[in-house]
Enzyme design. Structure first.
Site, PDB file in Angstrom:
ATOM      1  N   GLY A  40       0.811  -1.208   0.000  1.00  0.00           N
ATOM      2  CA  GLY A  40       0.000   0.000   0.000  1.00  0.00           C
ATOM      3  C   GLY A  40       0.845   1.258   0.000  1.00  0.00           C
ATOM      4  N   ARG A  98      -2.064  -0.872  -9.859  1.00  0.00           N
ATOM      5  CA  ARG A  98      -0.899  -1.705 -10.123  1.00  0.00           C
ATOM      6  C   ARG A  98      -1.316  -3.175 -10.254  1.00  0.00           C
ATOM      7  NH1 ARG A  98       3.141   1.558  -7.221  1.00  0.00           N
ATOM      8  NH2 ARG A  98       2.073   3.432  -6.495  1.00  0.00           N
ATOM      9  N   ASP A 124       4.210  -4.619  -7.403  1.00  0.00           N
ATOM     10  CA  ASP A 124       3.566  -3.406  -6.897  1.00  0.00           C
ATOM     11  C   ASP A 124       4.093  -2.158  -7.591  1.00  0.00           C
ATOM     12  OD1 ASP A 124       5.857  -4.335  -5.146  1.00  0.00           O
ATOM     13  OD2 ASP A 124       5.696  -2.270  -4.459  1.00  0.00           O
ATOM     14  N   ASP A 175       7.179   4.678 -10.222  1.00  0.00           N
ATOM     15  CA  ASP A 175       8.024   4.430  -9.050  1.00  0.00           C
ATOM     16  C   ASP A 175       9.506   4.378  -9.410  1.00  0.00           C
ATOM     17  OD1 ASP A 175       5.866   4.488  -7.380  1.00  0.00           O
ATOM     18  OD2 ASP A 175       5.550   2.342  -7.393  1.00  0.00           O
TER      19      ASP A 175
END
Length: 475
Positions: free
Chosen positions: A88, A181, A246, A256
């Site tokens: 998360g 994701r 993720d 990311d």
């Protein structure tokens, strides 16, 4: 007073178990480091308003804008192959979805916005280094035509973040087509939340792939998007560094930017991430890892695909087809880098021969390909006789092309950047920013945002002793 932004927050209207309501944590003294005025304008946001005191407070998380529904998203994931059932947004808060004047729906997220229910032992904050790195690299990727999240703003917090030392804190305002994701689907699948999976799949199809009729169509669309994305990475010598599930966006964007890097000297086994000790996410393994990640996505979709055995067979066929899809995209990317506009059977061997020559002595990836158009490529390869022999075969192949030399040079100029965010320049910009000087960051950003124009400083490879061989996760 709070700003009013054009939000329409469809993800926040999904079942509450998909996320936690979480306001960003205010910061001590927000100060604007950088504002992406062009991006703001394209989203229908007024740059002058965002640069005001209230705007900067909003971009730092100190003020929640009108219309926002701040949440931290829940997801799970495989990290370096190991299953983690709950991850998360541990340091990010999604303010909402901005609907741009052209109808695009884009997430606005604050990264480094404080603790959330998913922070585990983390502080939820970011220091200025990862914020600058992501701003530079994501905007450079956009300028080079790679699907990516975008940087709207970087804001200093006036607070100290403790990592290996006391470092200045910052927040990145990030824009994305969405933040869903592979790990978001895995989170629900692991809990056998079939209704949740169906709601999430419907959301993603409506938002990203309206031509997909069902879960199989969604899987195939994501496979296509990932094939195009990874091929574009390979064509730039880009290494993501942490391709955990993720960190895989189902929208097909690069997301990311942690221990990421662009290669200087080319070698297929190149790794930069300090935590990738076994080369799982090495440059050449990225397509293979994409298949592994897509297999996890397919597994999570199985409950939506009907009878299990038939679903497994069909989904497996789709995932296994990634290799052929990727290869077509890869060839298209590298043909363009060599100035080839048509497909010939001999092209793959020609490309691989050049890459083999480059790998022998780690020739500079960017300089070799940029130099193909102006005759300087061979200057970067030690085995010059072998390169010259290859160049003869390349010239023979170019002779079969229908486009003229002027058009060819134009094609190559658009496919081969002159400037990338080289590691040594990025690290120098970060070091200067930690010391309080962001001018180098701004100069580097201007150069990398115009990547196909030669630059006397930022277009240069590292000198001896300047090489950066390891990059680090911001957490």
């Amino acid at each position: 007073m709070p700003l009013t932004l054009p939000f329409d927050n469809t993800y926040a209207r999904l079942p509450g178990r998909f996320f936690s309501h979480q306001a960003p944590t205010p910061v001590a003294a927000p100060e604007l480091i950088a504002l992406n005025e062009a991006l703001a304008t394209s989203l229908g946001l007024d740059p002058s308003t965002l640069a005001s005191a209230d705007g900067v407070a909003t971009l730092s998380g100190s003020i929640v804008p009108e219309g926002a529904t701040p949440i931290a998203q829940a997801y799970a994931g495989h990290q370096f192959g190991g299953w983690v059932p709950q991850l998360g947004d541990g340091r990010a808060v999604l303010l909402g979805e901005v609907v741009a004047p052209d109808g695009r729906r884009m997430d606005l997220q604050l990264k480094g916005a404080g603790r959330t229910p998913y922070s585990r032992s983390g502080d939820g904050r970011a220091w200025i280094g990862p914020v600058i790195r992501e701003y530079l690299v994501s905007e450079a990727m956009h300028a080079m035509g790679v699907p990516t999240t975008r940087a709207l703003a970087a804001v200093a917090t006036g607070e100290t973040v403790l990592r290996e030392a006391a470092l200045p804190g910052a927040v990145l305002a990030r824009v994305a087509a969405s933040h869903v994701r592979v790990g978001t689907f895995q989170y629900l699948y692991a809990r056998q939340d079939i209704d949740g999976l169906r709601a999430l799949a419907d959301h993603v199809i409506a938002r990203h792939y309206p031509d997909a009729d069902d879960a199989f169509g969604l899987l195939e669309a994501v496979i296509d998007a990932q094939a195009r994305l990874i091929a574009s990475w390979m064509g730039l010598g880009f290494i993501h560094g942490v391709m955990n599930t993720d960190n895989v966006s189902v929208a097909g964007e690069t997301i990311d930017y942690g221990p990421c890097a662009f290669m200087d000297g080319y070698h297929p086994e190149t790794v930069f991430s300090s935590i990738d000790r076994f080369g799982r996410y090495a440059y050449a393994r990225q397509p293979e890892i994409a298949v592994w990640n897509l297999a996890q996505f397919a597994t999570a979709l199985l409950p939506l695909m009907g009878e299990r055995d038939a679903a497994i067979e069909r989904a497996t066929d789709l995932v296994n087809d990634f290799g052929a899809r990727f290869q077509r995209c890869w060839l298209d990317v590298f043909r363009g880098k060599l100035g080839l506009s048509e497909a010939k059977e001999e092209d793959e061997a020609l490309i691989q021969e050049l890459l083999t020559l480059m790998a022998q002595d780690r020739a500079d990836f960017t300089k070799v390909f940029r130099g193909l158009a102006d005759g300087t490529a061979g200057d970067w390869i030690t085995d010059r006789p072998s390169f010259d022999a290859w160049a003869v075969r390349w010239a023979d192949r170019l002779a079969k092309e229908p486009i003229d030399p002027v058009a060819r040079r134009s094609l190559m100029a658009r496919r081969n950047p002159a400037v990338i965010p080289r590691n040594h320049h990025v690290e120098a910009a970060i070091a200067a920013a930690v010391a309080g000087d962001t001018s180098l960051f701004r100069d580097l950003h201007r150069a990398t945002a115009d990547p196909f124009t030669d630059h006397p400083v930022f277009g240069t490879p590292p000198a001896a002793g300047e090489e950066v061989t390891a990059t680090f996760c911001g957490t």
